[in-house]
Design a protein around this motif. Sequence first.
Motif, PDB file in Angstrom:
ATOM      1  N   LEU A   2     -60.377 -30.438  -5.630  1.00 56.66           N
ATOM      2  CA  LEU A   2     -61.799 -30.260  -5.883  1.00 56.66           C
ATOM      3  C   LEU A   2     -62.152 -30.521  -7.348  1.00 56.66           C
ATOM      4  N   HIS A   3     -61.283 -30.103  -8.241  1.00 55.26           N
ATOM      5  CA  HIS A   3     -61.518 -30.294  -9.676  1.00 55.26           C
ATOM      6  C   HIS A   3     -61.723 -31.772  -9.999  1.00 55.26           C
ATOM      7  N   ILE A   4     -60.884 -32.616  -9.449  1.00 50.52           N
ATOM      8  CA  ILE A   4     -60.957 -34.061  -9.712  1.00 50.52           C
ATOM      9  C   ILE A   4     -62.259 -34.625  -9.147  1.00 50.52           C
ATOM     10  N   TYR A  31     -69.715 -25.199 -12.232  1.00 46.96           N
ATOM     11  CA  TYR A  31     -69.654 -24.879 -13.671  1.00 46.96           C
ATOM     12  C   TYR A  31     -68.260 -24.436 -14.081  1.00 46.96           C
ATOM     13  N   ASP A  32     -67.630 -23.607 -13.246  1.00 44.51           N
ATOM     14  CA  ASP A  32     -66.274 -23.140 -13.562  1.00 44.51           C
ATOM     15  C   ASP A  32     -65.295 -24.302 -13.666  1.00 44.51           C
ATOM     16  N   TYR A  33     -65.334 -25.205 -12.689  1.00 42.62           N
ATOM     17  CA  TYR A  33     -64.419 -26.350 -12.700  1.00 42.62           C
ATOM     18  C   TYR A  33     -64.716 -27.307 -13.846  1.00 42.62           C
ATOM     19  N   TYR A  38     -57.456 -29.939 -16.078  1.00 39.79           N
ATOM     20  CA  TYR A  38     -56.772 -30.128 -14.802  1.00 39.79           C
ATOM     21  C   TYR A  38     -55.687 -29.060 -14.616  1.00 39.79           C
ATOM     22  N   GLU A  39     -54.928 -28.789 -15.688  1.00 41.49           N
ATOM     23  CA  GLU A  39     -53.840 -27.808 -15.614  1.00 41.49           C
ATOM     24  C   GLU A  39     -54.379 -26.404 -15.328  1.00 41.49           C
ATOM     25  N   GLU A  40     -55.495 -26.048 -15.960  1.00 40.71           N
ATOM     26  CA  GLU A  40     -56.098 -24.736 -15.719  1.00 40.71           C
ATOM     27  C   GLU A  40     -56.584 -24.620 -14.270  1.00 40.71           C
ATOM     28  N   ALA A  41     -57.179 -25.678 -13.769  1.00 40.63           N
ATOM     29  CA  ALA A  41     -57.669 -25.670 -12.382  1.00 40.63           C
ATOM     30  C   ALA A  41     -56.502 -25.534 -11.406  1.00 40.63           C
ATOM     31  N   GLU A  42     -55.432 -26.255 -11.671  1.00 39.52           N
ATOM     32  CA  GLU A  42     -54.257 -26.195 -10.807  1.00 39.52           C
ATOM     33  C   GLU A  42     -53.660 -24.783 -10.804  1.00 39.52           C
ATOM     34  N   GLU A  43     -53.565 -24.184 -11.990  1.00 38.53           N
ATOM     35  CA  GLU A  43     -53.048 -22.819 -12.109  1.00 38.53           C
ATOM     36  C   GLU A  43     -53.930 -21.829 -11.359  1.00 38.53           C
ATOM     37  N   TRP A  44     -55.250 -21.986 -11.485  1.00 37.59           N
ATOM     38  CA  TRP A  44     -56.190 -21.085 -10.827  1.00 37.59           C
ATOM     39  C   TRP A  44     -56.085 -21.182  -9.310  1.00 37.59           C
ATOM     40  N   VAL A  45     -55.972 -22.408  -8.796  1.00 35.01           N
ATOM     41  CA  VAL A  45     -55.839 -22.610  -7.352  1.00 35.01           C
ATOM     42  C   VAL A  45     -54.548 -21.974  -6.841  1.00 35.01           C
ATOM     43  N   MET A  46     -53.478 -22.069  -7.615  1.00 34.69           N
ATOM     44  CA  MET A  46     -52.203 -21.476  -7.207  1.00 34.69           C
ATOM     45  C   MET A  46     -52.300 -19.947  -7.161  1.00 34.69           C
TER      46      MET A  46
END
Length: 135
Positions: A2-4, A31-33, A38-46
């Motif tokens: 989703l971030h991408i 707004y959050d994304y 990208y790394e922060e989004a990946e960490e958050w999704v995990m």
Amino acid sequence: MLHIEIKQLKKMGFTVSQIVAQLKISRQTVYDYLKMSYEEAEEWVMTLSRRGKKLDPYQDWIIARLKEYPHLSAAQIKDWLLEKFPSLEVGNSTVRLYVEYCGRFLLALRFFLPLFAEVFTTPCGEVYQLNLSCS
């Protein structure tokens, strides 16, 4: 991810409102994304996938009630939960969504369990015929 998608739409000139309409997500999520790398989004999704649900400690109890009384409403489940566990603080929507989640789990069990049922076997050297005709 989703971030991408959000970043690509923003780069193409979409407004936040257009991104919300296109992806059917909340404005705050966009707004959050947009603020995240990208790394922060990946960490958050995990962390989301590892996070437990508030009613997980009561899952066995809820599933037992749903097996015994499959037509119970979430409101009835909540009432019983509060009677049995008075210190529990939980909202109506939390219980409703969790009961729905447990119901899907039970439905899957009812569908897949017969697929793994014991198969009738004949003693070695004997053969049986099963006739399934509709006469």
